[in-house]
Design an enzyme around this catalytic site. Sequence first.
Site, PDB file in Angstrom:
ATOM      1  N   GLN A 139     -31.392 -19.756 -40.674  1.00  0.00           N
ATOM      2  CA  GLN A 139     -32.312 -18.984 -39.799  1.00  0.00           C
ATOM      3  C   GLN A 139     -31.790 -19.166 -38.197  1.00  0.00           C
ATOM      4  OE1 GLN A 139     -35.807 -21.391 -39.726  1.00  0.00           O
ATOM      5  NE2 GLN A 139     -36.202 -20.848 -41.971  1.00  0.00           N
TER       6      GLN A 139
ATOM      7  N   THR B  63     -33.839   0.667 -30.825  1.00  0.00           N
ATOM      8  CA  THR B  63     -33.227  -0.568 -30.905  1.00  0.00           C
ATOM      9  C   THR B  63     -33.759  -1.568 -31.962  1.00  0.00           C
ATOM     10  OG1 THR B  63     -34.459  -1.527 -29.059  1.00  0.00           O
ATOM     11  CG2 THR B  63     -32.460  -0.555 -28.394  1.00  0.00           C
TER      12      THR B  63
ATOM     13  N   THR C  48     -36.324   4.724 -28.078  1.00  0.00           N
ATOM     14  CA  THR C  48     -36.706   4.839 -26.393  1.00  0.00           C
ATOM     15  C   THR C  48     -35.708   5.555 -25.877  1.00  0.00           C
ATOM     16  OG1 THR C  48     -37.376   2.437 -26.709  1.00  0.00           O
ATOM     17  CG2 THR C  48     -37.044   2.964 -24.535  1.00  0.00           C
TER      18      THR C  48
HETATM   19  N1  ASP Z   1     -39.541   1.240 -30.973  1.00  0.00           N
HETATM   20  C1  ASP Z   1     -38.415   1.536 -30.358  1.00  0.00           C
HETATM   21  C2  ASP Z   1     -37.295   2.059 -31.695  1.00  0.00           C
HETATM   22  O1  ASP Z   1     -36.511   0.982 -32.037  1.00  0.00           O
HETATM   23  C3  ASP Z   1     -37.603   0.694 -29.421  1.00  0.00           C
HETATM   24  C4  ASP Z   1     -36.352   1.211 -28.831  1.00  0.00           C
HETATM   25  O2  ASP Z   1     -35.698   2.348 -29.189  1.00  0.00           O
HETATM   26  O3  ASP Z   1     -35.533   0.221 -28.205  1.00  0.00           O
HETATM   27  O4  ASP Z   1     -37.294   3.056 -31.805  1.00  0.00           O
END
Ligand code: ASP
Length: 346
Positions: free
Chosen positions: A281, A92, A16
Amino acid sequence: MTPENTSVLLIYTGGTIGMIENTETGALENFNFEQLQKHVPELQKFTFSIDTYQFDPPIDSSDMDPDAWRKLVHIISDNYEQYTGFVILHGTDTMAYTASALSFMLEGLGKPVILTGSQLPISVLRTDGKENLLTSIEIATACHPNGRPVVPEVCIFFENHLMRGNRTTKMNAENFNAFRSFNYPVLASAGIHIKYNNVQIHTDNIQQKLVPHYLLDTNIAVLKLFPGIQENIVAAVLAAKGLRALVLETYGSGNAPRKEWFLRQLKDACERGIIIVNVTQCSAGTVEMERYETGYRLMQAGVVCGYDSTTESAVTKLMFLLGHNYSLAEVRNRMSHPIAGEITVS
Ligand code: ASP
């Protein structure tokens, strides 16, 4: 303090932080690294050099895989002597897996490798990406007065907190505060000052040589228990062709059903040489298989205690150990001992 010959290698894998909205579909798509730099003119204020390496094409971290981890290890190892530290920009979603994998693959690491990203693209006004990026660069170059790096570990920096990479989990898909290290204290907090928690930071490797590892075996599955889970499902997972290890996500402090069929399935699989690792978990806390009869039965069936391991760490550690062809006994033993600060054995 930043010594004169400081320099950073900024590796952009995707995610992102470097995405832009497609005006037709509204979906977020990758844009290139030069544009990223345009959105962070502050990068030019650093008084040391920042070199960049871009994955081509950049990838959403849902597409991360062992090949990409090998590529990262190659980049770091090929450039190891040249740089004070490394910052990896990463999506992320799977960042905790990549951080865990790198912590095992970069044996003897004596320099900072800081992963970061953002919840909002860097082109958006309220982005969290700028702070994350700039502070990560600062951390990657932080040195003690004797010239030694302050954080010679694979870490994730996110929303004011520096965490040991193999202790992290993404736990929020909305907040800027997306990552937590539930079972290990943060290594630093960034406010007006960056306050390092020096006693929790590993410095044992500083004098060692980096030994990069590339061998990973992906014949692993994760099975999360739930009340009502059926024998045919458990049996099918354990009978999967090529399966070498299973991360079993149990309840509480490592408990599972006492049903005869369940324990028989696990015992048979262990006897066939499948390694089953017990992780909880729960987000925080540790597996104690001797605490309740339900956990004790698992131990008797041959299940290995994963202590306070995250699932991300257990999966990547198994890939790493199985990839290196250790004996079954050796893999089982190493899963219950820390090799990169990933578990605390009580
Ligand atoms: N879908 C994205 C990724 O993990 C989400 C992000 O970067 O926060 O590449």
